[in-house]
Write a protein that holds these residues in place. Structure first.
Motif, short mmCIF file in Angstrom:
data_model
loop_
_atom_site.label_atom_id
_atom_site.label_comp_id
_atom_site.label_asym_id
_atom_site.label_seq_id
_atom_site.Cartn_x
_atom_site.Cartn_y
_atom_site.Cartn_z
N ASN A 27 54.63 -5.74 -39.66
CA ASN A 27 53.97 -6.85 -40.35
C ASN A 27 53.53 -7.90 -39.35
OD1 ASN A 27 54.68 -5.61 -42.82
ND2 ASN A 27 56.69 -6.59 -42.78
N ARG A 28 52.40 -8.54 -39.63
CA ARG A 28 51.86 -9.54 -38.71
C ARG A 28 51.37 -10.77 -39.48
NH1 ARG A 28 54.41 -6.86 -35.98
NH2 ARG A 28 53.89 -5.69 -34.10
N SER A 29 52.19 -11.27 -40.38
CA SER A 29 51.82 -12.43 -41.19
C SER A 29 52.44 -13.70 -40.61
CB SER A 29 52.28 -12.24 -42.64
OG SER A 29 51.66 -11.11 -43.20
N ASN A 30 51.90 -14.84 -41.03
CA ASN A 30 52.45 -16.10 -40.52
C ASN A 30 53.81 -16.39 -41.14
OD1 ASN A 30 51.30 -16.49 -43.04
ND2 ASN A 30 50.77 -18.64 -42.63
N GLY A 31 54.56 -17.27 -40.50
CA GLY A 31 55.93 -17.54 -40.91
C GLY A 31 56.04 -18.48 -42.09
N ILE A 32 57.29 -18.74 -42.48
CA ILE A 32 57.62 -19.64 -43.59
C ILE A 32 58.58 -20.70 -43.07
CG2 ILE A 32 58.82 -19.78 -45.83
CD1 ILE A 32 57.69 -17.05 -46.51
N VAL A 33 58.36 -21.94 -43.44
CA VAL A 33 59.18 -23.05 -42.95
C VAL A 33 60.11 -23.53 -44.05
CG1 VAL A 33 57.43 -23.77 -41.27
CG2 VAL A 33 57.41 -24.75 -43.58
N PRO A 34 61.20 -24.23 -43.71
CA PRO A 34 62.18 -24.68 -44.70
C PRO A 34 61.57 -25.52 -45.82
CG PRO A 34 63.10 -24.89 -42.51
CD PRO A 34 61.67 -24.52 -42.33
N GLU A 35 60.57 -26.32 -45.50
CA GLU A 35 59.96 -27.16 -46.53
C GLU A 35 59.30 -26.32 -47.63
OE1 GLU A 35 60.69 -29.42 -42.96
OE2 GLU A 35 59.61 -27.52 -43.29
N GLU A 36 58.74 -25.18 -47.25
CA GLU A 36 58.13 -24.30 -48.25
C GLU A 36 59.20 -23.68 -49.15
OE1 GLU A 36 54.19 -22.38 -46.34
OE2 GLU A 36 55.99 -22.08 -45.14
N VAL A 37 60.35 -23.35 -48.57
CA VAL A 37 61.45 -22.83 -49.37
C VAL A 37 61.96 -23.89 -50.34
CG1 VAL A 37 63.76 -21.83 -49.31
CG2 VAL A 37 62.11 -21.23 -47.53
N ALA A 38 62.11 -25.13 -49.84
CA ALA A 38 62.59 -26.23 -50.67
C ALA A 38 61.67 -26.47 -51.86
CB ALA A 38 62.72 -27.50 -49.83
N LYS A 39 60.38 -26.35 -51.64
CA LYS A 39 59.41 -26.56 -52.72
C LYS A 39 59.59 -25.53 -53.83
CE LYS A 39 54.41 -26.57 -53.61
NZ LYS A 39 53.07 -26.39 -52.98
N VAL A 40 59.75 -24.26 -53.44
CA VAL A 40 59.94 -23.20 -54.44
C VAL A 40 61.29 -23.36 -55.13
CG1 VAL A 40 60.13 -20.71 -54.80
CG2 VAL A 40 58.44 -21.61 -53.19
N ARG A 41 62.30 -23.72 -54.37
CA ARG A 41 63.63 -23.91 -54.96
C ARG A 41 63.59 -24.99 -56.05
NH1 ARG A 41 69.00 -22.92 -52.90
NH2 ARG A 41 68.19 -22.59 -50.78
N LYS A 42 62.93 -26.09 -55.75
CA LYS A 42 62.84 -27.19 -56.70
C LYS A 42 62.04 -26.79 -57.94
CE LYS A 42 61.39 -32.02 -57.12
NZ LYS A 42 60.78 -33.20 -56.40
N ALA A 43 60.97 -26.03 -57.72
CA ALA A 43 60.10 -25.66 -58.84
C ALA A 43 60.73 -24.61 -59.75
CB ALA A 43 58.77 -25.14 -58.30
N THR A 44 61.63 -23.80 -59.21
CA THR A 44 62.18 -22.69 -60.00
C THR A 44 63.62 -22.90 -60.44
OG1 THR A 44 62.86 -21.53 -57.97
CG2 THR A 44 60.68 -21.02 -58.88
N THR A 45 64.24 -24.00 -59.98
CA THR A 45 65.62 -24.26 -60.38
C THR A 45 65.67 -24.71 -61.82
OG1 THR A 45 66.28 -24.90 -58.13
CG2 THR A 45 67.68 -25.65 -59.95
N LYS A 46 66.50 -24.05 -62.61
CA LYS A 46 66.60 -24.40 -64.02
C LYS A 46 67.44 -25.65 -64.20
CE LYS A 46 66.25 -19.58 -65.55
NZ LYS A 46 66.93 -18.48 -66.28
N SER A 47 67.00 -26.52 -65.07
CA SER A 47 67.73 -27.75 -65.35
C SER A 47 69.02 -27.42 -66.09
CB SER A 47 66.88 -28.69 -66.22
OG SER A 47 65.68 -29.03 -65.55
N PRO A 48 70.10 -28.18 -65.79
CA PRO A 48 71.37 -27.90 -66.47
C PRO A 48 71.28 -28.20 -67.96
CG PRO A 48 71.50 -29.93 -65.19
CD PRO A 48 70.18 -29.31 -64.85
#
Length: 601
Positions: free
Chosen positions: A580-601
């Motif tokens: 594979n020769r794709s560009n990387g992923i940074v922690p901020e991108e992970v944080a964005k997805v985590r926030k968007a997909t985390t279910k509210s209690p």
């Protein structure tokens, strides 16, 4: 018999003397049929036995080198025709039929047939019973009357339908008793009935709701069409995954080789060592009676300690046995973990030496999760049996399928044995899932002299071969510190270490996956949408997906316990390795997805 022969001889002699010279040619043939009961000679074995190691006196030949669609279980008809359940039936039909027309042991005619309607996921069964060819997809058991033609032209009858969509551990091997009943498992769509399947330290659900309709074996009428699970009778329970199932006519009981659960170290590293995760839990050989309980998910079998122990999801610590252990069915043999038993055959033929009569042949497909030790299995075992019980220790019958001495990644194995069948002359047939290769194993030695000396080399393989022996906890490690299984003192990139700790168990160290988990190389799932990939790691994935044109239907456990920085390192590593020769992923991108997909209690 002798008087009949004398009359036959006198009549033939009189005919010859009367001038009918053709009798000179037909006479020996007729004498053979009437008196000698001759059978065709066994074909010549291949010079290298098709790459197999066998006990002294045995030969093997390759019936077919490869089948489109590869292979699962197989069956051999009374005339020698071979029927194979295809592993990848897309666009070609679910079955293959093979015929040898010149008696050299090689298949000359190969035809495919059978549309299963849900053929995107492979099934398992291929059995001949009472003149019918029975076969399965993951949700259907069907049959056709054998008509004498290579491809049966009779009606395709639907015997049993599983109304739930295909999920992990869905297989439909089948066995038949003497009373007209058919047995088949309904697998558990879970590793250990956790609240979150295969997720780090996820507790088990108590009581486990899966046990009501899955994780067991059901009995059906073998001749009744249109049955559903509700029409069957639950016969045995506590069985997470069964692919090897057979009725023993001599003992008149149902037997199975059950798969043990996975991920015992990866999900509970504070309780188990890496070595324990590699060799436990056991793959168990069981005799099942009505009402038998094999323990899943509350218990697992430890073949080293020879007893059941409480699963960590239910409070186990590797030492606690929990309640009701004495009520569980006692394994006849506990094999090492992850051998992957995929077929079982009781030998009733006369070609092999008496040592093999009524004994059990077992196909071990091979492990995918034994790292950092060698992958194990990938061979055919034999258990001598008497009156339905083992009469001696298990043996290695056929090895060499993998083609390499040490199997580090599952994809290193050239072939993986899957199905077993006995031919009308007593030969044993073995199928392979990787290329659809089929071997025929024959005995040509002196049956009267067969004994320990002829088995000595195979006993040495049992003790020494890296794919068969129980690995030494220190000496047999095939990974290094840089692979990430030990303290991070090496110089490998951090992402590679994290990948090997959290991902390589399923997707393999080389990223090529295996038959259960998809490859990462050149995959759109890896190189495509970053957010989709990150979401899969954070929240897991369940259900059928297709990668490189093949179907995968297992569970990707969520890894949301990992830090954003660690997930970013892992995803960058897989997007920039394995071709594979794709560009990387940074922690901020992970944080964005985590926030968007985390279910509210």
């Amino acid at each position: 018999m002798i008087s009949s022969f004398i009359l036959f001889f006198n009549a033939s002699y009189a005919t010859i003397m009367s001038g009918k010279i053709w009798s000179l040619f037909i006479f020996p043939f007729l004498v053979c049929i009437s008196f000698c009961r001759c059978s065709p000679e066994l074909p010549a074995g291949d010079p290298d036995n098709g790459g197999l190691f066998l006990p002294e006196g045995f030969d093997a030949l390759v019936v077919v080198d490869s089948l489109e669609g590869r292979a699962r279980h197989l069956a051999v008809n009374h005339n020698g025709d071979i029927y194979v359940k295809l592993r990848f039936p897309d666009s070609i039909g679910g079955n293959a039929a093979l015929r040898d027309t010149d008696n050299d042991g090689k298949a000359d005619i190969i035809e495919t047939f059978g549309d299963y309607l849900d053929k995107s996921s492979y099934g398992t069964a291929m059995r001949i019973h009472n003149g019918y060819l029975y076969y399965s997809s993951v949700t259907r058991i069907l049959r056709q009357k054998l008509t004498g033609k290579l491809v049966p032209d009779s009606e395709m009858e639907l015997i049993v339908t599983d109304t739930q969509p295909p999920r992990q551990h869905d297989t439909k091997p089948i066995a038949f008793d003497k009373k007209g009943n058919l047995y088949t498992p309904f697998g558990a769509p879970s590793d250990a009935c956790q609240e979150d399947d295969r997720v780090f330290m996820s507790p088990g659900i108590d009581p486990c709701p899966i046990l009501e309709h899955r994780a067991g074996i059901w009995k059906f009428d073998a001749n009744k069409k249109g049955q559903f699970q509700r029409d069957g009778e639950k016969f045995a329970t506590g069985l997470r995954s069964v692919v090897a199932l057979e009725w023993n006519d001599q003992d008149d009981n149902l037997f199975t080789l059950a798969h043990g659960r996975d991920h015992i170290y990866n999900t509970w590293p504070e309780i188990y060592t890496v070595w324990e995760g590699s060799v436990l839990p056991s793959e168990v050989f069981l005799k099942l009676k009505k009402g038998s309980d094999a323990g899943w998910p509350y218990h697992y079998y430890n073949q080293i300690k020879e007893d059941y122990f409480l699963s960590p999801e239910y409070g186990g610590d590797g030492k606690k046995q929990g309640e009701n252990v004495d009520s569980l069915v006692k394994p006849l043999i506990g094999f090492p973990g992850h051998f992957a038993p995929n077929d079982l055959l009781f030998y009733t033929g006369d070609q092999f030496p008496e040592h093999y009569k009524n004994g059990a042949f077992m196909a071990f497909h091979g492990s995918t999760s034994s790292a950092p030790y060698p992958q194990t299995g990938y061979f055919i075992a034999f258990v001598p049996m008497a009156k339905g019980m083992p009469s001696g220790p298990w043996e290695v019958f056929a090895d060499g399928f993998a083609g390499v001495d040490t199997i580090i990644n599952t994809s290193d194995a050239k072939y993986r044995p899957m199905g077993l069948a006995m031919g009308p002359d007593g030969s044993i047939y073995i199928s392979d899932t990787e290329k659809g290769k089929i071997w025929r194993v024959m005995f040509k030695g002196d049956k009267g002299k067969f004994g320990k000396a002829q088995l000595a080399k195979m006993e040495d393989r049992k003790k020494q071969a890296s794919n068969i022996k129980t690995p030494d906890e220190v000496k047999d490690i095939v990974a290094t510190e840089e692979d990430g299984f030990f303290p991070k003192t090496g110089n490998m990139a951090e992402g590679a270490k994290l990948y090997n700790i959290h991902c390589a168990l399923c997707h393999q160290k080389n990223g090529r996956g295996n038959d259960r988990f998809p490859p990462l190389n050149y995959s759109d799932w890896v190189n495509g949408d970053k957010e989709r990939l990150t979401d899969v790691v954070l929240n897991g994935l369940e259900g059928e997906i297709r990668v490189h044109g093949r179907s995968y239907n297992n569970v990707m456990p969520k890894q949301d316990h990992l830090k954003n920085e660690d997930i970013a390192l892992i995803l960058t590593y897989i997007r920039q390795n394995f071709g594979n020769r794709s560009n990387g992923i940074v922690p901020e991108e992970v944080a964005k997805v985590r926030k968007a997909t985390t279910k509210s209690p």
